[in-house]
Write a protein that holds these residues in place. Structure first.
Motif, PDB file in Angstrom:
ATOM      1  N   ASP A 162       0.842  -1.194   0.000  1.00  0.00           N
ATOM      2  CA  ASP A 162       0.000   0.000   0.000  1.00  0.00           C
ATOM      3  C   ASP A 162       0.880   1.247   0.000  1.00  0.00           C
ATOM      4  OD1 ASP A 162      -2.130  -1.675   0.140  1.00  0.00           O
ATOM      5  OD2 ASP A 162      -2.859  -0.999   2.091  1.00  0.00           O
ATOM      6  N   THR A 193      -4.859   6.187  -1.717  1.00  0.00           N
ATOM      7  CA  THR A 193      -4.057   4.994  -1.432  1.00  0.00           C
ATOM      8  C   THR A 193      -3.917   4.198  -2.713  1.00  0.00           C
ATOM      9  OG1 THR A 193      -4.804   4.830   0.867  1.00  0.00           O
ATOM     10  CG2 THR A 193      -3.916   2.828  -0.133  1.00  0.00           C
ATOM     11  N   THR A 235      -0.442  -5.493  -6.163  1.00  0.00           N
ATOM     12  CA  THR A 235       0.017  -6.872  -6.029  1.00  0.00           C
ATOM     13  C   THR A 235       0.979  -7.140  -7.183  1.00  0.00           C
ATOM     14  OG1 THR A 235      -1.862  -7.719  -7.307  1.00  0.00           O
ATOM     15  CG2 THR A 235      -2.105  -7.633  -4.909  1.00  0.00           C
ATOM     16  N   ARG A 247      -2.782   0.479  -4.090  1.00  0.00           N
ATOM     17  CA  ARG A 247      -2.602  -0.891  -3.580  1.00  0.00           C
ATOM     18  C   ARG A 247      -2.174  -1.778  -4.738  1.00  0.00           C
ATOM     19  NH1 ARG A 247      -7.183  -2.146   0.149  1.00  0.00           N
ATOM     20  NH2 ARG A 247      -5.806  -0.918   1.508  1.00  0.00           N
ATOM     21  N   ARG A 301       5.302   4.194   0.719  1.00  0.00           N
ATOM     22  CA  ARG A 301       4.800   2.848   1.009  1.00  0.00           C
ATOM     23  C   ARG A 301       4.537   2.737   2.502  1.00  0.00           C
ATOM     24  NH1 ARG A 301       7.185  -1.876  -2.195  1.00  0.00           N
ATOM     25  NH2 ARG A 301       9.075  -0.652  -1.938  1.00  0.00           N
ATOM     26  N   THR A 354       3.344  -0.245   3.879  1.00  0.00           N
ATOM     27  CA  THR A 354       3.547  -1.635   4.311  1.00  0.00           C
ATOM     28  C   THR A 354       4.935  -2.068   3.877  1.00  0.00           C
ATOM     29  OG1 THR A 354       2.542  -2.458   2.268  1.00  0.00           O
ATOM     30  CG2 THR A 354       1.110  -2.249   4.185  1.00  0.00           C
ATOM     31  N   LYS A 408     -13.011   2.747  -4.862  1.00  0.00           N
ATOM     32  CA  LYS A 408     -11.884   1.999  -5.411  1.00  0.00           C
ATOM     33  C   LYS A 408     -11.961   2.007  -6.930  1.00  0.00           C
ATOM     34  CE  LYS A 408     -10.782  -2.041  -3.635  1.00  0.00           C
ATOM     35  NZ  LYS A 408     -10.776  -3.514  -3.370  1.00  0.00           N
ATOM     36  N   GLY A 411      -3.141  -3.347  -9.828  1.00  0.00           N
ATOM     37  CA  GLY A 411      -3.318  -2.354  -8.788  1.00  0.00           C
ATOM     38  C   GLY A 411      -4.676  -1.694  -8.770  1.00  0.00           C
TER      39      GLY A 411
END
Length: 315
Positions: free
Chosen positions: A212, A228, A232, A230, A308, A310, A248, A240
Motif C-alpha cells: 500500500d 491509497t 500486487t 494498492r 509505502r 507496508t 476503489k 493495482g
C-alpha cells in the motif's frame, strides 16, 4: 559461457476521484483515471567435479546474447558458468563493456579463460573466479548471463532477484526461470556452429512494488485529495487499485521495468474523452513521478509522491 551445473547449490496509478477543479473546472466530480566490492575467488583450490560436461556456447549465440542485453561501455557483465571465457572476453573486446567477470567451478577452465583474455588483449578489464556461483557477490553487475540447467536457474532465481539491483538485465541461453516469464525471447537459427535453433531469454530485474502506498495530490492552491495505491505483484507483472474518497478504481495498463513504473487510463467523463498517464520511479519506499491529465481541451501535469505504508518483502 557453457552448459554446466554448479555444485553448492499508480503507479501513481492514481485513478483518483477528484473534482473538475483538478483540471481547472467546476465542482462536478470526475474520475481521472551501491557498487559492491570486487568479488574474490575462493581460497580452496580443490576442484569440484561438475555434473554436466563442458559445452561451449556457439559464437552466434554469444553475439545474440550480448546484443539482446544491450551491452555497452557502461556495463559490468557477469557470466555464471563462464567456461573458456568467450562471452566475457567478447563483451569487453567487441561491445566495450567496462568490466567482465566470469565464474566457473573448474580451475582448468578458469586458467584457459585467463589465457584467452590475454590473447585478446583485455586481461586488464576481465576477471575469472574459480568458485561456487551461489557464493558469488553479484551486486556490481549490470548484466548477468547464464547457460546452466533449468533446476539450477530456479535455485539461483531468489539470489538474482534479491541481490541484483532493479534494472539489471539477465540473459539465459536455452533455459527459462520457471514462472518468472521472460520480457523477451529470441530464437537464433541453426548455423555452422549450431545444428539446432537456440532460444535466448531476457529479463529485467524488477523493483518490489507490492503493498500500500499513501499520497496526496494538490489539484488547486490549498485543495488536495488523499489517496491509497494498492499493488500486487508477480515479478514484473503488476496489478493495482487506487482508493480515494471512499471509492476503489482499478489501475489498468501497468508496466514495471526495473524501478520504472508507468500506467495509462482513458475514459469518457461527462461525454468528453479523459485520460491520465503516469510515469515515475520507485526509490526504496518512495514513488515519485508525474501524472499527465487531459480532459477535453484541458491538460495539466501533477507531481506525484507516494510513500509505502507496508513493508516490502523479499521474493
Amino acid at each position: 559461457m557453457v552448459l554446466r551445473k554448479q555444485i553448492g547449490l499508480g503507479v501513481m496509478g492514481a485513478v483518483v476521484s477528484l473534482s473538475l477543479a483538478f483540471l481547472g473546472g467546476s465542482e462536478r466530480t470526475a474520475t481521472i483515471a551501491q557498487t559492491a566490492p570486487t568479488p574474490t575467488p575462493t581460497e580452496n583450490p580443490i576442484p569440484i567435479k561438475p555434473d554436466v560436461p563442458y559445452v561451449p556456447t556457439p559464437e552466434t549465440v554469444v553475439t545474440e546474447m550480448l546484443k539482446l542485453a544491450g551491452v555497452s561501455r557502461e556495463d559490468v557483465v557477469y557470466d555464471l558458468g563462464s567456461g573458456d571465457g568467450r562471452l566475457v572476453v567478447t563483451a569487453v573486446k567487441d561491445y566495450g563493456a567496462r568490466r567482465g567477470v566470469g565464474v566457473d567451478i573448474n580451475p582448468g577452465l578458469v586458467r584457459l579463460s585467463n589465457e584467452n583474455a590475454q590473447k585478446a588483449g583485455v586481461s586488464d578489464r576481465v576477471q575469472f573466479l574459480q568458485q561456487d556461483l551461489f557464493q558469488t557477490n553479484l551486486r556490481d553487475a549490470s548484466v548477468v548471463t547464464l547457460y546452466l540447467l533449468p533446476e539450477i536457474n530456479l535455485k539461483l532465481r531468489p539470489k538474482l532477484l534479491n541481490d541484483l539491483r532493479p534494472g539489471t538485465r539477465l540473459v539465459s541461453h536455452a533455459f527459462t526461470m520457471g514462472d518468472w516469464k521472460p520480457d523477451k525471447t529470441v530464437t537464433v537459427p541453426a548455423s555452422a556452429g549450431s545444428s539446432l535453433p537456440r532460444n535466448i531469454y531476457y529479463w529485467v530485474v524488477p523493483e518490489r512494488v507490492a503493498g500500500d502506498w499513501q499520497g496526496r495530490v494538490e489539484f488547486a492552491p490549498g485543495r488536495s485529495q488523499p489517496y491509497t495505491l494498492r499493488f500486487t505483484q508477480q515479478f514484473q507483472q503488476v496489478k493495482g487499485d487506487a482508493i480515494a474518497d471512499g471509492k476503489k478504481y482499478s489501475i489498468p495498463n501497468i508496466t514495471l521495468t526495473g524501478d520504472q513504473l508507468s500506467f495509462s487510463r482513458a475514459e469518457k467523463i461527462q461525454g468528453q474523452q479523459g485520460a491520465i498517464q503516469f510515469k515515475g520511479r520507485i526509490e526504496g519506499d518512495t514513488l515519485k513521478g508525474t501524472a499527465s491529465v487531459k480532459w477535453g481541451p484541458l491538460a495539466r501535469n501533477f507531481p506525484i509522491v507516494a510513500k509505502r505504508s507496508t513493508q516490502a518483502t523479499k521474493w
